[in-house]
Motif scaffolding. Structure first.
Motif, PDB file in Angstrom:
ATOM      1  N   ASP A 164      46.528  34.221  42.683  1.00 35.22           N
ATOM      2  CA  ASP A 164      47.462  33.315  43.344  1.00 35.22           C
ATOM      3  C   ASP A 164      48.210  34.174  44.346  1.00 35.22           C
ATOM      4  O   ASP A 164      49.105  34.939  43.979  1.00 35.22           O
ATOM      5  CB  ASP A 164      48.422  32.688  42.330  1.00 35.22           C
ATOM      6  N   GLY A 165      47.801  34.080  45.612  1.00 36.11           N
ATOM      7  CA  GLY A 165      48.318  35.010  46.608  1.00 36.11           C
ATOM      8  C   GLY A 165      47.839  36.412  46.299  1.00 36.11           C
ATOM      9  O   GLY A 165      46.635  36.654  46.155  1.00 36.11           O
ATOM     10  N   ALA A 166      48.772  37.352  46.139  1.00 41.73           N
ATOM     11  CA  ALA A 166      48.408  38.737  45.821  1.00 41.73           C
ATOM     12  C   ALA A 166      48.432  39.014  44.327  1.00 41.73           C
ATOM     13  O   ALA A 166      48.134  40.125  43.899  1.00 41.73           O
ATOM     14  CB  ALA A 166      49.363  39.689  46.538  1.00 41.73           C
ATOM     15  N   THR A 167      48.767  37.991  43.520  1.00 38.88           N
ATOM     16  CA  THR A 167      48.909  38.179  42.083  1.00 38.88           C
ATOM     17  C   THR A 167      47.610  37.871  41.353  1.00 38.88           C
ATOM     18  O   THR A 167      47.031  36.785  41.519  1.00 38.88           O
ATOM     19  CB  THR A 167      50.025  37.276  41.521  1.00 38.88           C
ATOM     20  N   ASP A 168      47.139  38.823  40.549  1.00 44.15           N
ATOM     21  CA  ASP A 168      45.954  38.602  39.732  1.00 44.15           C
ATOM     22  C   ASP A 168      46.292  37.654  38.583  1.00 44.15           C
ATOM     23  O   ASP A 168      47.239  37.894  37.824  1.00 44.15           O
ATOM     24  CB  ASP A 168      45.427  39.917  39.162  1.00 44.15           C
ATOM     25  N   LEU A 169      45.497  36.587  38.437  1.00 47.04           N
ATOM     26  CA  LEU A 169      45.677  35.663  37.321  1.00 47.04           C
ATOM     27  C   LEU A 169      44.850  36.087  36.111  1.00 47.04           C
ATOM     28  O   LEU A 169      45.123  35.642  34.993  1.00 47.04           O
ATOM     29  CB  LEU A 169      45.295  34.242  37.744  1.00 47.04           C
ATOM     30  N   ILE A 170      43.837  36.910  36.344  1.00 50.47           N
ATOM     31  CA  ILE A 170      43.032  37.475  35.264  1.00 50.47           C
ATOM     32  C   ILE A 170      42.780  38.941  35.572  1.00 50.47           C
ATOM     33  O   ILE A 170      42.961  39.389  36.715  1.00 50.47           O
ATOM     34  CB  ILE A 170      41.679  36.759  35.092  1.00 50.47           C
ATOM     35  N   THR A 171      42.385  39.689  34.563  1.00 50.56           N
ATOM     36  CA  THR A 171      41.909  41.050  34.812  1.00 50.56           C
ATOM     37  C   THR A 171      40.588  40.947  35.570  1.00 50.56           C
ATOM     38  O   THR A 171      39.660  40.263  35.124  1.00 50.56           O
ATOM     39  CB  THR A 171      41.689  41.805  33.493  1.00 50.56           C
ATOM     40  N   PRO A 172      40.489  41.559  36.737  1.00 51.76           N
ATOM     41  CA  PRO A 172      39.258  41.424  37.520  1.00 51.76           C
ATOM     42  C   PRO A 172      38.009  41.795  36.726  1.00 51.76           C
ATOM     43  O   PRO A 172      38.016  42.751  35.948  1.00 51.76           O
ATOM     44  CB  PRO A 172      39.478  42.380  38.696  1.00 51.76           C
ATOM     45  N   VAL A 173      36.957  41.025  36.926  1.00 58.68           N
ATOM     46  CA  VAL A 173      35.656  41.311  36.318  1.00 58.68           C
ATOM     47  C   VAL A 173      34.915  42.257  37.247  1.00 58.68           C
ATOM     48  O   VAL A 173      34.784  41.993  38.447  1.00 58.68           O
ATOM     49  CB  VAL A 173      34.851  40.012  36.120  1.00 58.68           C
ATOM     50  N   ASP A 174      34.429  43.350  36.717  1.00 58.64           N
ATOM     51  CA  ASP A 174      33.717  44.337  37.534  1.00 58.64           C
ATOM     52  C   ASP A 174      32.646  44.964  36.651  1.00 58.64           C
ATOM     53  O   ASP A 174      32.920  45.894  35.892  1.00 58.64           O
ATOM     54  CB  ASP A 174      34.692  45.393  38.041  1.00 58.64           C
ATOM     55  N   ILE A 175      31.426  44.437  36.728  1.00 58.29           N
ATOM     56  CA  ILE A 175      30.379  44.868  35.797  1.00 58.29           C
ATOM     57  C   ILE A 175      29.076  45.167  36.521  1.00 58.29           C
ATOM     58  O   ILE A 175      28.764  44.594  37.563  1.00 58.29           O
ATOM     59  CB  ILE A 175      30.117  43.806  34.708  1.00 58.29           C
ATOM     60  N   GLU A 176      28.322  46.103  35.933  1.00 59.65           N
ATOM     61  CA  GLU A 176      26.946  46.334  36.344  1.00 59.65           C
ATOM     62  C   GLU A 176      26.062  45.319  35.629  1.00 59.65           C
ATOM     63  O   GLU A 176      26.245  45.049  34.440  1.00 59.65           O
ATOM     64  CB  GLU A 176      26.504  47.751  35.981  1.00 59.65           C
ATOM     65  N   LEU A 177      25.101  44.763  36.344  1.00 57.56           N
ATOM     66  CA  LEU A 177      24.232  43.753  35.754  1.00 57.56           C
ATOM     67  C   LEU A 177      23.026  44.347  35.047  1.00 57.56           C
ATOM     68  O   LEU A 177      22.311  43.634  34.339  1.00 57.56           O
ATOM     69  CB  LEU A 177      23.772  42.764  36.837  1.00 57.56           C
ATOM     70  N   TRP A 178      22.783  45.655  35.226  1.00 61.72           N
ATOM     71  CA  TRP A 178      21.684  46.295  34.510  1.00 61.72           C
ATOM     72  C   TRP A 178      21.999  46.330  33.018  1.00 61.72           C
ATOM     73  O   TRP A 178      23.089  46.738  32.608  1.00 61.72           O
ATOM     74  CB  TRP A 178      21.445  47.713  35.026  1.00 61.72           C
TER      75      TRP A 178
END
Length: 317
Positions: A134-148
């Motif tokens: 919401d604007g610059a505020t993260d509403l969740i912890t960003p998802v950052d994953i390798e798909l392997w």
């Protein structure tokens, strides 16, 4: 047992961060948007409102060449190609085989309003990143994953053909009318094409076991693969195998609290005839029990405390 009630995606929901244009002239064949008053020979193809249309007769003069594809008056002039959405809209139709494609990465930025989840299927990529802000505020912890996927052993790591994950479900997004979802599906090599076949945003509905915040799905869930390949035979006895599209059907039973039976019946009515994302269990060992398809089912009152939901999911190609 989770079912995602989908929200229809409109052009107004796309943000500037989306890297696939509404009319994508960089692909083959290049997309060309229909404009009124053009000259259209039979067989000419144009895009409009997220789909390709084909002219079924010559239209070179007014009023025929001003008839807009997809409208009531377009019958006999323009034929919608149901299996050919535009590159931008490909992940938001009902099929998994229609994919958005772009070299390096596919990025979607969406502001869909009140939702609590996302489901992504048929990814062709090495990496997945999802942010909800919401604007610059993260509403969740960003998802950052390798798909392997992780190798089960040393031999597989050294000599096996490791596979990539193609499915991801995100839940528990806080309800926020301004939530901006950014989905980035990327390759390690920016020259290699990334692709995604299905993205659904909406609200997860969960069928829980009585007196427990856990899945009520009974053992014996059946996932059946469907192959739409066929053989073309010739008079001399030879034939060719034509590769078809693939789908996964799932049949299951779920025990729920009897008090939840009316809402379960209402849920089935809401999704009747729609292609929805289904996730049988969140446990990794049951990750194969996820598909997109049309759901039919029944709700049976078993006894005073419990009811049973039987579901048949016909997977989409």
């Amino acid at each position: 047992m989770n079912i995602l009630l989908p929200k229809a995606i409109t052009s107004a929901m796309f943000g500037a961060g989306t890297n696939i244009p509404e009319v994508d002239s960089s692909i083959t064949p290049a997309e060309v948007q229909w404009v009124s008053g053009g000259s259209f020979a039979k067989g000419t193809r144009r895009t409009l409102n997220g789909y390709w249309y084909e002219a079924v007769q010559d239209m070179t003069t007014n009023p025929a060449n001003t008839i807009q594809p997809g409208t009531a008056g377009a019958e006999g002039y323009w034929l919608k190609d149901e299996g050919a959405p535009t590159n931008r809209m490909a992940p938001f139709d009902k099929y998994l085989f229609t994919k958005a494609r772009r070299a390096g990465s596919v990025v979607y930025e969406l502001t869909p309003g009140f939702i609590n989840g996302v489901a992504i299927y048929e990814m062709e990529a090495d990496h997945l990143n999802i942010t909800v802000k919401d604007g610059a505020t993260d509403l969740i912890t960003p998802v950052d994953i390798e798909l392997w996927e992780q190798a089960p052993g040393l031999w597989e790591l050294l000599f096996g053909e490791l596979s990539r994950g193609t499915y991801y479900a995100l839940k528990d997004i806080p309800l926020n009318p301004n939530a901006k979802i950014k989905i980035t599906i990327s390759r390690n090599n920016p020259a290699v094409e990334a692709a995604v076949g299905f993205i659904s945003v909406g609200n997860w509905k969960t069928l829980l076991a009585p007196l427990a915040q856990a899945s009520g799905v009974l053992y014996g869930v059946e996932a059946t693969t469907r192959d739409y390949s066929y053989s073309q035979e010739y008079k001399d006895g030879t034939y060719i195998d034509v590769e078809g599209r693939k789908a996964t059907d799932i049949n299951l039973s779920c025990v729920i609290d009897a008090a939840s039976a009316p809402s379960a019946k209402s849920l089935l009515e809401q999704i009747l005839g729609k292609a929805v994302a289904i996730e049988v269990s969140e446990l990794p060992r049951y990750s194969h029990l996820a598909t997109v398809g049309k759901v039919t089912g029944s709700v049976r009152s078993v006894n005073w405390p419990t009811a049973q939901v039987d579901l048949q999911i016909k997977g989409n190609v």
